[in-house]
Design a protein around this motif. Structure first.
Motif, PDB file in Angstrom:
ATOM      1  N   GLU A 273     -19.794  -2.510  29.618  1.00  0.00           N
ATOM      2  CA  GLU A 273     -18.893  -3.715  28.287  1.00  0.00           C
ATOM      3  C   GLU A 273     -18.760  -4.666  27.693  1.00  0.00           C
ATOM      4  O   GLU A 273     -18.707  -5.761  28.646  1.00  0.00           O
ATOM      5  CB  GLU A 273     -17.738  -2.901  28.001  1.00  0.00           C
TER       6      GLU A 273
ATOM      7  N   ASP B 231     -10.288  -5.035  24.685  1.00  0.00           N
ATOM      8  CA  ASP B 231      -8.936  -5.946  24.025  1.00  0.00           C
ATOM      9  C   ASP B 231      -8.241  -5.175  24.536  1.00  0.00           C
ATOM     10  O   ASP B 231      -7.125  -5.396  25.508  1.00  0.00           O
ATOM     11  CB  ASP B 231      -9.439  -6.015  22.495  1.00  0.00           C
TER      12      ASP B 231
ATOM     13  N   LYS C  36      -8.376 -14.897  21.095  1.00  0.00           N
ATOM     14  CA  LYS C  36      -8.625 -14.654  19.581  1.00  0.00           C
ATOM     15  C   LYS C  36     -10.069 -14.164  19.637  1.00  0.00           C
ATOM     16  O   LYS C  36     -10.507 -13.617  20.683  1.00  0.00           O
ATOM     17  CB  LYS C  36      -9.072 -16.802  20.066  1.00  0.00           C
TER      18      LYS C  36
END
Ligand SMILES: Nc1nc2c(ncn2[C@@H]2O[C@H](COP(=O)(O)O)[C@@H](O)[C@H]2O)c(=O)[nH]1
Ligand SMILES: [Mg+2]
Length: 240
Positions: A152, A156, A204
């Protein structure tokens, strides 16, 4: 909270697959760390569209070589089935298999034979906390008995992997682990952590190295933080 401390806490983790394996630490990119744009080569067509370089391409490659070594060590002489999650995971996948292939040339090392396949995954957060996942592509029936290593780009919230892994396990895989190049330090994390993670990064939105914003930036080598202008420009472009 200091980045390192936050990452240490995050290590009190729920690993994929109920696997008793304890993961190695990722390299922590501190909250304030960035590399000046004018010191590196950024594609002309993205000038002004990225705010900072978070991870230069060379560092990405160096880290992948160590991840490949860790994987070789842990899977010594076992065939692994790499399952690349498209499209974001494709650059990491390519560089990872390049590093793994190099071990084939050294008879004094343990071998890591591998097979691979590609899938696309879309996760949906329903009313329940488990979520659901839509997988397209890939031969899921072929997973039976295999040692699956999901490849991957970034973890997140962790929802995508949390939804995907039970599906792979239900297909009779012998083991399922996750390698992700990046992992975000976000308060929205479900607590899911991969087994082999390259970098722990600040919260971010990053692009480059096949990570996209509306399909743009995949062709940039460095991993960068998108700028407001980049968001505006590539939102406009997709509107047509
Ligand atoms: N280009 C970027 N894509 C991102 C970023 N953070 C997440 N993502 C995409 O979401 C899934 C994983 O999300 P999760 O919340 O389910 O863990 C990942 O595969 C990406 O496609 C980002 O900063 N940049
Ligand atoms: Mg992805």
């Amino acid at each position: 909270m200091m980045a390192v401390e936050q990452d240490r806490r995050a290590r009190n983790v729920r690993l994929a697959s109920g696997d008793a394996f304890s993961r190695r630490d990722p390299f922590v990119i501190g909250d304030q760390l960035s590399f000046p744009l004018d010191m590196f080569s950024v594609p002309h067509h993205y000038k002004g569209d990225v705010k900072e370089i978070m991870i230069p391409h060379g560092l990405v490659i160096d880290r992948i070589q160590k991840l490949a070594k860790d994987i070789r060590h842990d899977y010594a002489d076992t065939t692994i089935h790499l399952l690349c999650v498209l499209k974001g995971g494709s650059a990491y996948f390519q560089d990872l298999i390049t590093a793994l292939r190099r071990f084939h040339d050294h008879a004094d090392h343990s071998y890591v034979p591998f097979t691979f396949d590609f899938i696309k995954v879309k996760s949906y957060k329903g009313v329940s906390s488990t979520g659901s996942v839509q997988i397209t592509g890939g031969d899921l029936a072929a997973l039976e008995g295999k040692n699956v290593l999901v490849v991957e780009d970034i973890i997140d919230t962790g929802l995508t992997m949390e939804s995907l892994l039970p599906v792979l396990e239900a297909r009779g895989a012998n083991s399922v682990r996750v390698t992700s190049l990046l992992e975000k330090r976000t308060e929205l994390s479900s607590g899911f952590r991969g087994h082999y993670v390259g970098f722990s990064i600040p919260d971010k939105f990053v692009v480059g190295y096949c990570l996209d914003f509306n399909e743009f930036f995949r062709d940039m080598d460095h991993i960068c933080v998108i700028s407001d202008r980049g968001i505006e420009r590539f939102t406009e472009e997709t509107r047509g």
